[in-house]
Enzyme design. Sequence first.
Site, PDB file in Angstrom:
ATOM      1  N   GLU A  52       0.815  -1.037  -0.020  1.00 24.09           N
ATOM      2  CA  GLU A  52      -0.022   0.078  -0.149  1.00 24.09           C
ATOM      3  C   GLU A  52       0.889   1.265   0.016  1.00 24.09           C
ATOM      4  O   GLU A  52       2.067   1.023   0.096  1.00 24.09           O
ATOM      5  CB  GLU A  52      -0.889  -0.054   1.262  1.00 24.09           C
ATOM      6  CG  GLU A  52      -1.940  -1.038   1.101  1.00 24.09           C
ATOM      7  CD  GLU A  52      -2.968  -1.234   2.175  1.00 24.09           C
ATOM      8  OE1 GLU A  52      -2.910  -0.543   3.012  1.00 24.09           O
ATOM      9  OE2 GLU A  52      -4.046  -2.180   1.999  1.00 24.09           O
ATOM     10  N   ALA A  54       0.776   5.793   0.956  1.00 28.96           N
ATOM     11  CA  ALA A  54      -0.063   6.752   1.543  1.00 28.96           C
ATOM     12  C   ALA A  54      -0.858   7.623   0.710  1.00 28.96           C
ATOM     13  O   ALA A  54      -1.747   8.160   1.127  1.00 28.96           O
ATOM     14  CB  ALA A  54       1.098   7.695   2.343  1.00 28.96           C
ATOM     15  N   CYS A  61      -1.632  -4.300  -5.624  1.00 26.80           N
ATOM     16  CA  CYS A  61      -2.472  -5.649  -5.135  1.00 26.80           C
ATOM     17  C   CYS A  61      -1.435  -6.715  -5.245  1.00 26.80           C
ATOM     18  O   CYS A  61      -0.261  -6.968  -6.151  1.00 26.80           O
ATOM     19  CB  CYS A  61      -3.616  -6.050  -6.223  1.00 26.80           C
ATOM     20  SG  CYS A  61      -5.144  -5.110  -5.790  1.00 26.80           S
ATOM     21  N   GLU A  63      -1.743 -10.077  -6.382  1.00 26.83           N
ATOM     22  CA  GLU A  63      -1.968 -10.683  -7.820  1.00 26.83           C
ATOM     23  C   GLU A  63      -1.033  -9.876  -8.515  1.00 26.83           C
ATOM     24  O   GLU A  63      -0.402 -10.522  -9.562  1.00 26.83           O
ATOM     25  CB  GLU A  63      -3.281 -10.863  -8.130  1.00 26.83           C
ATOM     26  CG  GLU A  63      -4.167 -11.439  -7.376  1.00 26.83           C
ATOM     27  CD  GLU A  63      -4.968 -10.752  -6.014  1.00 26.83           C
ATOM     28  OE1 GLU A  63      -4.498  -9.774  -5.742  1.00 26.83           O
ATOM     29  OE2 GLU A  63      -6.168 -11.233  -5.962  1.00 26.83           O
ATOM     30  N   CYS A  96      -9.788  -8.400  -7.153  1.00 23.27           N
ATOM     31  CA  CYS A  96     -10.531  -7.387  -7.605  1.00 23.27           C
ATOM     32  C   CYS A  96     -10.431  -7.187  -9.197  1.00 23.27           C
ATOM     33  O   CYS A  96      -9.891  -8.024 -10.015  1.00 23.27           O
ATOM     34  CB  CYS A  96      -9.509  -5.941  -7.089  1.00 23.27           C
ATOM     35  SG  CYS A  96      -8.103  -5.599  -8.213  1.00 23.27           S
ATOM     36  N   CYS A  99      -7.316  -6.746 -10.982  1.00 22.05           N
ATOM     37  CA  CYS A  99      -6.440  -7.845 -11.117  1.00 22.05           C
ATOM     38  C   CYS A  99      -7.057  -8.961 -11.866  1.00 22.05           C
ATOM     39  O   CYS A  99      -6.316  -9.749 -12.594  1.00 22.05           O
ATOM     40  CB  CYS A  99      -6.005  -8.328  -9.847  1.00 22.05           C
ATOM     41  SG  CYS A  99      -5.119  -7.463  -8.786  1.00 22.05           S
TER      42      CYS A  99
END
Length: 143
Positions: A52, A54, A61, A63, A96, A99
Site C-alpha cells: 500500500e 500513503a 495488489c 496478484e 479485484c 487484477c
Amino acid sequence: MPNFTLTDSQQQALLDAARQARGRAYAPYSNYPVGAAVLDESGRIHAGCNVENAAYPEGLCAEAAALSAMVLAGGRQARAVLVVGSGDDGNWITPCGGCRQKLREFGAPELIIQSASALALGPRHTLAQLLPESFGPGHIRAN
Ligand code: THU
C-alpha cells in the site's frame, strides 16, 4: 492442450507460498494483508503481496505483484492462482476487477483461481467465471 488440473501438492505449494507472502504484506492503511501465488506453465510458483501507499490509489495488489514476479522469471502463462486474504466463511477473497483483467493477459478462460484464508481453503473459480465475456490480447491481434 494446456493442463489446468491442480494436484494436491501443487495446491499446497501455492498455499504455502501465498501465506508466506501475506506475512510480508505492507498494508498499514487497510490492515488487510493479502498474499498471492501463481503457478506458471513450467510448474514454477511466483508469489506476491499487497504493497500500500500513503497516496491510497497507488497501492499494489498481491496478484499484480505475483504476476510481475512471474514475468520477471520468464513465465508467460498462468495455470492457477491462489489468493490468501482475511475473509472466510462466506466472505472469501477473490481478485479485484483490475487484477482479473491482469490475470486475463496471462491466463486462459480455464485458469484456476483458488481462494483461501490463513486458516482454510475457500471456493475455486475459473477466470471465465470471474471475468466473463472478457477483452484480451486476441482482440488486439484481430486488428
Ligand atoms: N487486495 C489485494 O491485494 N488483492 C485482492 O484480491 C483484493 C484486495 C488489497 C488491496 C489493498 O491493499 C487491500 O487488499 C484492501 O483492499
